[in-house]
Scaffold this motif. Structure first.
Motif, PDB file in Angstrom:
ATOM      1  N   ASN A  23       0.818  -1.210   0.000  1.00 22.97           N
ATOM      2  CA  ASN A  23       0.000   0.000   0.000  1.00 22.97           C
ATOM      3  C   ASN A  23       0.853   1.262   0.000  1.00 22.97           C
ATOM      4  OD1 ASN A  23      -2.650   1.354   0.241  1.00 22.97           O
ATOM      5  ND2 ASN A  23      -1.897   1.969   2.247  1.00 22.97           N
ATOM      6  N   LEU A  24       2.049   1.163   0.581  1.00 25.28           N
ATOM      7  CA  LEU A  24       2.977   2.299   0.583  1.00 25.28           C
ATOM      8  C   LEU A  24       3.459   2.618  -0.827  1.00 25.28           C
ATOM      9  CD1 LEU A  24       4.702   4.309   2.295  1.00 25.28           C
ATOM     10  CD2 LEU A  24       6.412   2.486   2.482  1.00 25.28           C
ATOM     11  N   GLY A  25       3.436   1.622  -1.699  1.00 19.72           N
ATOM     12  CA  GLY A  25       3.897   1.827  -3.068  1.00 19.72           C
ATOM     13  C   GLY A  25       5.256   1.228  -3.348  1.00 19.72           C
ATOM     14  N   ALA A  26       5.806   0.494  -2.373  1.00 17.68           N
ATOM     15  CA  ALA A  26       7.067  -0.213  -2.605  1.00 17.68           C
ATOM     16  C   ALA A  26       6.814  -1.383  -3.548  1.00 17.68           C
ATOM     17  CB  ALA A  26       7.658  -0.707  -1.297  1.00 17.68           C
ATOM     18  N   THR A  27       7.859  -1.760  -4.298  1.00 18.68           N
ATOM     19  CA  THR A  27       7.723  -2.873  -5.248  1.00 18.68           C
ATOM     20  C   THR A  27       8.723  -3.999  -4.965  1.00 18.68           C
ATOM     21  OG1 THR A  27       9.203  -1.718  -6.792  1.00 18.68           O
ATOM     22  CG2 THR A  27       6.832  -1.393  -7.079  1.00 18.68           C
ATOM     23  N   VAL A  28       9.732  -3.721  -4.147  1.00 18.19           N
ATOM     24  CA  VAL A  28      10.743  -4.723  -3.788  1.00 18.19           C
ATOM     25  C   VAL A  28      10.932  -4.689  -2.281  1.00 18.19           C
ATOM     26  CG1 VAL A  28      13.156  -5.456  -4.049  1.00 18.19           C
ATOM     27  CG2 VAL A  28      11.967  -4.405  -5.989  1.00 18.19           C
ATOM     28  N   ILE A  29      11.019  -5.869  -1.648  1.00 11.18           N
ATOM     29  CA  ILE A  29      11.358  -5.964  -0.227  1.00 11.18           C
ATOM     30  C   ILE A  29      12.769  -6.524  -0.109  1.00 11.18           C
ATOM     31  CG2 ILE A  29      10.812  -7.034   1.993  1.00 11.18           C
ATOM     32  CD1 ILE A  29       7.900  -7.257   1.042  1.00 11.18           C
ATOM     33  N   TRP A  30      13.641  -5.754   0.526  1.00  7.30           N
ATOM     34  CA  TRP A  30      14.994  -6.243   0.828  1.00  7.30           C
ATOM     35  C   TRP A  30      14.980  -6.765   2.257  1.00  7.30           C
ATOM     36  CZ3 TRP A  30      19.211  -2.083   2.191  1.00  7.30           C
ATOM     37  CH2 TRP A  30      20.279  -2.705   2.865  1.00  7.30           C
ATOM     38  N   LEU A  31      15.333  -8.043   2.406  1.00  5.65           N
ATOM     39  CA  LEU A  31      15.416  -8.674   3.714  1.00  5.65           C
ATOM     40  C   LEU A  31      16.859  -8.694   4.191  1.00  5.65           C
ATOM     41  CD1 LEU A  31      13.194 -11.858   3.158  1.00  5.65           C
ATOM     42  CD2 LEU A  31      12.504  -9.714   4.246  1.00  5.65           C
ATOM     43  N   ASN A  32      17.126  -8.165   5.385  1.00  6.13           N
ATOM     44  CA  ASN A  32      18.422  -8.399   6.002  1.00  6.13           C
ATOM     45  C   ASN A  32      18.584  -9.899   6.251  1.00  6.13           C
ATOM     46  OD1 ASN A  32      17.907  -5.295   7.121  1.00  6.13           O
ATOM     47  ND2 ASN A  32      20.034  -5.802   6.693  1.00  6.13           N
ATOM     48  N   PRO A  33      19.807 -10.384   6.524  1.00  7.37           N
ATOM     49  CA  PRO A  33      20.056 -11.832   6.523  1.00  7.37           C
ATOM     50  C   PRO A  33      19.093 -12.639   7.393  1.00  7.37           C
ATOM     51  CG  PRO A  33      22.120 -10.649   6.664  1.00  7.37           C
ATOM     52  CD  PRO A  33      21.038  -9.617   6.801  1.00  7.37           C
ATOM     53  N   ILE A  34      18.597 -13.713   6.820  1.00  4.55           N
ATOM     54  CA  ILE A  34      17.682 -14.611   7.532  1.00  4.55           C
ATOM     55  C   ILE A  34      18.249 -16.026   7.597  1.00  4.55           C
ATOM     56  CG2 ILE A  34      15.598 -13.280   6.974  1.00  4.55           C
ATOM     57  CD1 ILE A  34      15.069 -15.282   4.684  1.00  4.55           C
ATOM     58  N   HIS A  50       5.029 -12.480  -4.208  1.00 10.23           N
ATOM     59  CA  HIS A  50       4.902 -12.492  -5.670  1.00 10.23           C
ATOM     60  C   HIS A  50       3.442 -12.358  -6.104  1.00 10.23           C
ATOM     61  CE1 HIS A  50       9.078 -14.528  -6.449  1.00 10.23           C
ATOM     62  NE2 HIS A  50       9.164 -13.242  -6.182  1.00 10.23           N
ATOM     63  N   GLU A  51       2.542 -12.978  -5.375  1.00 10.76           N
ATOM     64  CA  GLU A  51       1.118 -12.854  -5.708  1.00 10.76           C
ATOM     65  C   GLU A  51       0.634 -11.409  -5.589  1.00 10.76           C
ATOM     66  OE1 GLU A  51      -0.993 -15.570  -3.199  1.00 10.76           O
ATOM     67  OE2 GLU A  51      -0.334 -17.356  -4.329  1.00 10.76           O
ATOM     68  N   LYS A  52       1.241 -10.655  -4.693  1.00 13.34           N
ATOM     69  CA  LYS A  52       0.869  -9.252  -4.490  1.00 13.34           C
ATOM     70  C   LYS A  52       1.677  -8.305  -5.372  1.00 13.34           C
ATOM     71  CE  LYS A  52      -0.393 -10.137   0.331  1.00 13.34           C
ATOM     72  NZ  LYS A  52      -1.850  -9.934   0.225  1.00 13.34           N
ATOM     73  N   GLY A  53       2.521  -8.859  -6.245  1.00 11.05           N
ATOM     74  CA  GLY A  53       3.332  -8.020  -7.127  1.00 11.05           C
ATOM     75  C   GLY A  53       4.567  -7.455  -6.475  1.00 11.05           C
ATOM     76  N   LEU A  54       4.980  -8.030  -5.356  1.00  9.86           N
ATOM     77  CA  LEU A  54       6.176  -7.592  -4.645  1.00  9.86           C
ATOM     78  C   LEU A  54       7.326  -8.553  -4.923  1.00  9.86           C
ATOM     79  CD1 LEU A  54       4.494  -6.816  -1.197  1.00  9.86           C
ATOM     80  CD2 LEU A  54       5.455  -5.104  -2.752  1.00  9.86           C
ATOM     81  N   LYS A  55       8.516  -8.022  -5.113  1.00  8.74           N
ATOM     82  CA  LYS A  55       9.706  -8.848  -5.312  1.00  8.74           C
ATOM     83  C   LYS A  55      10.495  -8.940  -4.004  1.00  8.74           C
ATOM     84  CE  LYS A  55      10.103  -7.501 -10.207  1.00  8.74           C
ATOM     85  NZ  LYS A  55       9.773  -8.815 -10.813  1.00  8.74           N
ATOM     86  N   ILE A  56      11.286  -9.988  -3.892  1.00 15.13           N
ATOM     87  CA  ILE A  56      12.083 -10.211  -2.688  1.00 15.13           C
ATOM     88  C   ILE A  56      13.570 -10.179  -3.037  1.00 15.13           C
ATOM     89  CG2 ILE A  56      12.701 -11.843  -0.858  1.00 15.13           C
ATOM     90  CD1 ILE A  56       9.964 -10.725  -0.385  1.00 15.13           C
ATOM     91  N   MET A  57      14.311  -9.294  -2.366  1.00 16.53           N
ATOM     92  CA  MET A  57      15.758  -9.189  -2.524  1.00 16.53           C
ATOM     93  C   MET A  57      16.421  -9.684  -1.238  1.00 16.53           C
ATOM     94  SD  MET A  57      18.094  -5.935  -3.711  1.00 16.53           S
ATOM     95  CE  MET A  57      17.618  -4.776  -2.430  1.00 16.53           C
ATOM     96  N   MET A  58      17.336 -10.646  -1.383  1.00 18.54           N
ATOM     97  CA  MET A  58      18.018 -11.225  -0.234  1.00 18.54           C
ATOM     98  C   MET A  58      19.320 -10.484   0.042  1.00 18.54           C
ATOM     99  SD  MET A  58      16.207 -13.931   0.703  1.00 18.54           S
ATOM    100  CE  MET A  58      17.221 -15.260   1.376  1.00 18.54           C
ATOM    101  N   ASP A  59      19.795 -10.602   1.275  1.00 21.36           N
ATOM    102  CA  ASP A  59      21.117 -10.085   1.633  1.00 21.36           C
ATOM    103  C   ASP A  59      22.127 -11.195   1.384  1.00 21.36           C
ATOM    104  OD1 ASP A  59      23.041  -8.323   2.833  1.00 21.36           O
ATOM    105  OD2 ASP A  59      21.424  -7.518   4.066  1.00 21.36           O
ATOM    106  N   LEU A  60      23.150 -10.904   0.600  1.00 18.09           N
ATOM    107  CA  LEU A  60      24.207 -11.870   0.291  1.00 18.09           C
ATOM    108  C   LEU A  60      25.471 -11.446   1.040  1.00 18.09           C
ATOM    109  CD1 LEU A  60      24.866 -14.343  -1.634  1.00 18.09           C
ATOM    110  CD2 LEU A  60      25.877 -12.637  -3.157  1.00 18.09           C
ATOM    111  N   VAL A  61      25.902 -12.285   1.983  1.00 16.19           N
ATOM    112  CA  VAL A  61      27.044 -11.951   2.844  1.00 16.19           C
ATOM    113  C   VAL A  61      28.149 -12.961   2.555  1.00 16.19           C
ATOM    114  CG1 VAL A  61      27.779 -11.452   5.199  1.00 16.19           C
ATOM    115  CG2 VAL A  61      25.364 -11.220   4.571  1.00 16.19           C
TER     116      VAL A  61
END
Length: 559
Positions: free
Chosen positions: A42-53, A89-100
């Motif tokens: 709803n904020l209008g973001a299109t990609v979520i970057w996750l810190n390391p999981i 992905h169903e909501k049109g959001l992409k997921i970016m992972m943290d690569l360490v």
């Protein structure tokens, strides 16, 4: 300029440990993120970057990885991650992972094998060296204080760690290491993740022979990275990574690159370089650092003229050649409204909107860090024991207790201003206990400001910072000039107003912000142009020549 989806993206960074706890253990988790996917969309973001999981002993909040193919139990399971990826992905959001991959945990299988003997097949995965006259192999400093070398009695040698001693550096000169990294990247990309943010990726190539840093004795800890950054083979390794992995997927990549200049950035991200898409640079983040050798530990206010110089140099140097990332906040930086703005109750909302507008109308891909969109502020814990960040605790121990350079009281003021934990206090969802973050005891204390500053309040106020950010994201998708337009700075020596223009074909933008808490008068030609219209402002009306405290506005016109 060739256009790509990641240039038009808006990235929302989630620090999972502090975002939302779903099971009452006081630690944010993947199911907690799932609960708020609609909030992010709803904020209008299109990609979520996750810190390391990934699986980690958690010495440095997950940046010490013991298994790249497993999920940290604090955060949930691989099934939880698969569910998050599918729903996003169903909501049109992409997921970016943290690569360490500059370093692993010392509890990673590779390192545990490596330390067993000098002849172990994993020995050359890391940097092992003999002592030098009874001292460490060279004078390099760890970014978390002290020597970058740790003695290991098992084999009587030292290993290199540019960060915590539980984060041994990988030896990228070993082709087997590179292949291991490429394989784990494919593991996640084949799962469907949409890209990587690469932790300190410009440190992966070390100088041949690991020579002493000639400036080590007179540089602050944070400056020590400049000697080990941008090494001799870093571009070879990133081009190999691109050729063998990244080129086969349509993904977003951003490299964290301390001590990188604009010229370095063009090498990493140039449109014809086949390495990364963009980098995080730190020049603007170092403008308030200490001048007395304490690095980031200060209470300095940034000079607007210096800030203009840095931001504008990156805008113009990369234009047409490479791509900027736009950020004020992340998990390693204090809250921007407390740092460059004014977090008083009178001006917090205005100055947070001003800073957001200034950044989001520049050329590049914007990054929003969790809580930025509601104007979360720095936290002022009274006791050093309330802080969890390894860098902060080590610095306090070294500067106050060991070297006795400054008083504990002065250091706490610096920590209030500069600690990474300012960004890591729990997300403030509402005014209930623990800010709605957890039903249990939070892993780090909640900022007491949560009763006034929280998502629930923001969503119920049509004039909130949240809706201002949402409007900026909507405009970004409507006007190509916001994404792709050329940039030109106006009045570089004005120490109160920051004004610049953007232009793409016939589309023009004029952006002006007041960085002060008082009215300033400026007469820009756009005020007299009948074709211009106000596109966005953080005030309800437009007085044109009078710029009120922290006023920020964008005008649009076409030729």
């Amino acid at each position: 300029m060739q256009r790509h989806w990641w240039q038009e993206a808006v990235v929302y960074q989630v620090y999972p440990r502090s975002f939302q706890d779903s099971n009452g253990d006081g630690i944010g988790d993947l199911q907690g993120i799932i609960q708020h996917l609609d909030y992010i969309k709803n904020l209008g973001a299109t990609v979520i970057w996750l810190n390391p999981i990934y699986a980690s002993p958690n010495d440095d909040n997950g940046y010490d990885i013991s298994d790249y193919r497993k999920i940290m139990t604090d955060f949930g399971t691989m099934e939880d991650f698969d569910q998050l990826l599918t729903l996003a992905h169903e909501k049109g959001l992409k997921i970016m992972m943290d690569l360490v991959v500059n370093h692993t945990s010392d509890e990673h299988h590779w390192f545990m094998e490596s330390r067993k003997s000098k002849k172990n097949k994993y020995r050359d995965y890391y940097f092992w060296r003999d002592s030098k006259n009874g001292n460490p192999p060279n004078n390099w400093k760890s970014n978390f204080s002290g020597s970058a070398w740790q003695f290991d009695e098992t084999t009587g040698q030292y290993y290199l760690h540019l960060f915590s001693k539980k984060q041994p550096d990988l030896n990228w000169d070993n082709s087997l290491v590179r292949q291991e990294v490429f394989d784990l990247m494919k593991f996640w990309l084949d799962k469907g993740v949409d890209g990587f943010r690469m932790d300190v990726i410009n440190l992966i190539s070390k100088k041949q022979g690991l020579p002493d840093d000639p400036n080590a004795s007179k540089t602050a800890v944070e400056d020590a990275m400049s000697w080990v950054a941008n090494g001799p083979k870093v571009h070879d390794y990133l081009q190999e990574m691109n050729q063998k992995v990244l080129s086969k997927y349509n993904v977003i990549t951003v490299g964290e690159t301390p001590s990188a200049s604009t010229q370095d950035a063009i090498k990493y991200t140039g449109f014809d370089r086949h390495e990364l898409e963009m980098v995080f640079q730190f020049e603007h983040m170092g403008l308030d650092w200490s001048q007395s050798g304490l690095g980031k530990w200060s209470t300095n206010k940034v000079s607007l003229i210096e800030l203009k110089g840095v931001m504008s140099r990156w805008q113009t140097a990369l234009n047409g050649k490479a791509w900027n990332s736009l950020y004020w906040n992340n998990h390693d930086q204090p809250r921007i409204v407390s740092r460059f703005g004014n977090d008083s109750s009178k001006y917090r909302v205005l100055s947070a909107k001003m800073l957001g507008l200034l950044l989001h109308f520049m050329q590049g891909t914007p990054y929003i860090y969790q809580g930025e969109e509601i104007g979360m502020t720095n936290v002022h814990f009274d006791n050093i024991a309330d802080y969890k960040d390894l860098e902060t605790l080590n610095a306090y121990h070294e500067i106050v207790e060991d070297k006795k350079q400054i008083s504990a009281q002065q250091m706490m003021a610096y920590i209030h201003h500069s600690s990474r934990d300012n960004a890591r206090t729990p997300m403030q969802w509402d005014a209930t206990k623990n800010a709605g973050f957890t039903d249990g005891n939070p892993w780090i204390k909640v900022n007491p400001a949560y009763k006034q500053i929280n998502v629930s309040e923001a969503l119920n106020d049509p004039n909130s910072i949240y809706y201002f950010y949402k409007k900026m994201n909507e405009l970004r998708s409507q006007y190509d000039v916001i994404v792709y337009g050329n940039y030109s700075l106006l009045d570089p020596k004005d120490n109160e107003a920051f004004a610049y223009e953007r232009q793409l074909d016939q589309q023009h933008l004029f952006i002006v912000t007041n960085f002060t808490s008082h009215v300033i008068k400026r007469n820009y030609k756009v005020y007299n142009d009948q074709k211009s219209r106000l596109l966005l402002s953080n005030y309800d009306d437009d007085l044109k020549r009078d710029l009120r405290p922290y006023e920020a506005k964008v005008y649009y016109y076409e030729e």
